[in-house]
Design an enzyme around this catalytic site. Structure first.
Site, mmCIF file in Angstrom:
data_model
loop_
_atom_site.group_PDB
_atom_site.id
_atom_site.type_symbol
_atom_site.label_atom_id
_atom_site.label_comp_id
_atom_site.label_asym_id
_atom_site.label_seq_id
_atom_site.Cartn_x
_atom_site.Cartn_y
_atom_site.Cartn_z
ATOM 1 N N HIS A 18 0.838 -1.208 0.000
ATOM 2 C CA HIS A 18 0.000 0.000 0.000
ATOM 3 C C HIS A 18 0.873 1.258 0.000
ATOM 4 C CE1 HIS A 18 -3.141 -2.556 2.316
ATOM 5 N NE2 HIS A 18 -3.613 -2.391 1.100
ATOM 6 N N LYS A 42 -16.362 -7.035 5.007
ATOM 7 C CA LYS A 42 -15.297 -7.804 5.657
ATOM 8 C C LYS A 42 -15.213 -7.463 7.141
ATOM 9 C CE LYS A 42 -12.262 -6.948 1.767
ATOM 10 N NZ LYS A 42 -11.015 -6.285 1.442
ATOM 11 N N ARG A 91 -1.890 -5.969 -8.489
ATOM 12 C CA ARG A 91 -0.863 -6.947 -8.185
ATOM 13 C C ARG A 91 -0.747 -8.001 -9.273
ATOM 14 N NH1 ARG A 91 -3.212 -7.596 -2.328
ATOM 15 N NH2 ARG A 91 -4.947 -6.958 -3.634
ATOM 16 N N SER A 129 -3.012 -7.575 2.919
ATOM 17 C CA SER A 129 -3.258 -7.435 4.358
ATOM 18 C C SER A 129 -3.591 -8.805 4.953
ATOM 19 C CB SER A 129 -4.416 -6.470 4.613
ATOM 20 O OG SER A 129 -4.108 -5.195 4.133
HETATM 21 P P1 ADP Z 1 -9.758 -3.153 -0.869
HETATM 22 O O1 ADP Z 1 -10.421 -3.867 0.264
HETATM 23 O O2 ADP Z 1 -10.516 -1.980 -1.407
HETATM 24 O O3 ADP Z 1 -9.192 -4.028 -1.964
HETATM 25 P P2 ADP Z 1 -7.138 -2.947 0.253
HETATM 26 O O4 ADP Z 1 -6.873 -2.233 1.525
HETATM 27 O O5 ADP Z 1 -6.973 -4.408 0.229
HETATM 28 O O6 ADP Z 1 -8.539 -2.449 -0.174
HETATM 29 O O7 ADP Z 1 -6.228 -2.314 -0.886
HETATM 30 C C1 ADP Z 1 -6.248 -0.954 -1.207
HETATM 31 C C2 ADP Z 1 -5.542 -0.718 -2.528
HETATM 32 O O8 ADP Z 1 -4.197 -1.103 -2.427
HETATM 33 C C3 ADP Z 1 -6.124 -1.540 -3.683
HETATM 34 O O9 ADP Z 1 -6.035 -0.764 -4.851
HETATM 35 C C4 ADP Z 1 -5.209 -2.718 -3.779
HETATM 36 O O10 ADP Z 1 -5.176 -3.256 -5.073
HETATM 37 C C5 ADP Z 1 -3.894 -2.056 -3.440
HETATM 38 N N1 ADP Z 1 -2.924 -3.017 -2.921
HETATM 39 C C6 ADP Z 1 -3.065 -3.895 -1.906
HETATM 40 N N2 ADP Z 1 -1.942 -4.611 -1.707
HETATM 41 C C7 ADP Z 1 -1.053 -4.164 -2.638
HETATM 42 C C8 ADP Z 1 0.294 -4.515 -2.986
HETATM 43 N N3 ADP Z 1 0.936 -5.488 -2.353
HETATM 44 N N4 ADP Z 1 0.869 -3.855 -4.001
HETATM 45 C C9 ADP Z 1 0.199 -2.891 -4.656
HETATM 46 N N5 ADP Z 1 -1.063 -2.514 -4.396
HETATM 47 C C10 ADP Z 1 -1.681 -3.134 -3.405
#
Ligand code: ADP
Length: 161
Positions: A18, A42, A91, A129
């Site tokens: 992130h 979630k 990703r 996460s």
């Molecule tokens: P959501 O529940 O909306 O998917 P997340 O908190 O999981 O939210 O992710 C927020 C953003 O960060 C999303 O655009 C997701 O694709 C991106 N993201 C999550 N992990 C990574 C990573 N390892 N590398 C790049 N982007 C990521």
């Protein structure tokens, strides 16, 4: 006019993946609002307030970045704050279908706000996460995966359980 981008997500908790996307967005846009969306189905490990505090601590040195929270539709939040863009991270191919669906829907709701995708750095392409929580839960080393304050918070949370 200063251009504002929104980086939405659940950030439960913030990972280095992130953070990488946030830093890269902050180089391109004048201002970046990280927004923790508060309407996900979630179940979360950290409360919205805890997640906000962690993100604020970790991104404190990035002058043009701030963190907010919002319920309801993300695109309505983006309109309210005057954002020109939404930035998401990609990703793997597995992210693509979901992101395409959301982006298409958002375009129907507001065609003025553009969605940009930043491809993850190779080193973070496996990082999520959920995987971090899984490793932390069983006492694995997560120091390379999350910022220090998040590592500390995760350890505390799982020790308390
Ligand atoms: P959501 O529940 O909306 O998917 P997340 O908190 O999981 O939210 O992710 C927020 C953003 O960060 C999303 O655009 C997701 O694709 C991106 N993201 C999550 N992990 C990574 C990573 N390892 N590398 C790049 N982007 C990521």
């Amino acid at each position: 006019m200063s251009k504002l981008a929104v980086v939405p997500g659940s950030f439960d908790p913030l990972t280095n993946g992130h953070l990488d996307i946030i830093k890269r967005a902050a180089k391109i846009f004048d201002r970046v609002n990280i927004v923790i969306m508060n309407n996900s189905a979630k179940e979360s490990l950290f409360s919205i307030e805890e997640r906000m505090e962690l993100i604020a601590e970790v991104t404190g040195s990035l002058e043009n970045v701030k963190v907010e929270t919002s319920a309801g539709l993300m695109i309505e939040y983006a309109e309210r704050v005057g954002a020109v863009a939404v930035v998401r991270g990609l990703r793997a191919v597995s992210d693509f279908e979901y992101e395409m669906q959301i982006t298409s829907m958002n375009r129907v709701l507001d065609e003025e706000i553009e969605t940009f995708f930043i491809m993850t750095n190779n080193q973070y392409s496996f990082l999520s996460s959920s995987i971090v929580k899984e490793v932390a839960k069983y006492g694995g080393n997560i120091s390379e995966l999350v910022p220090k304050p998040v590592e500390v918070a995760l350890k505390k949370r799982y020790l308390a359980q």
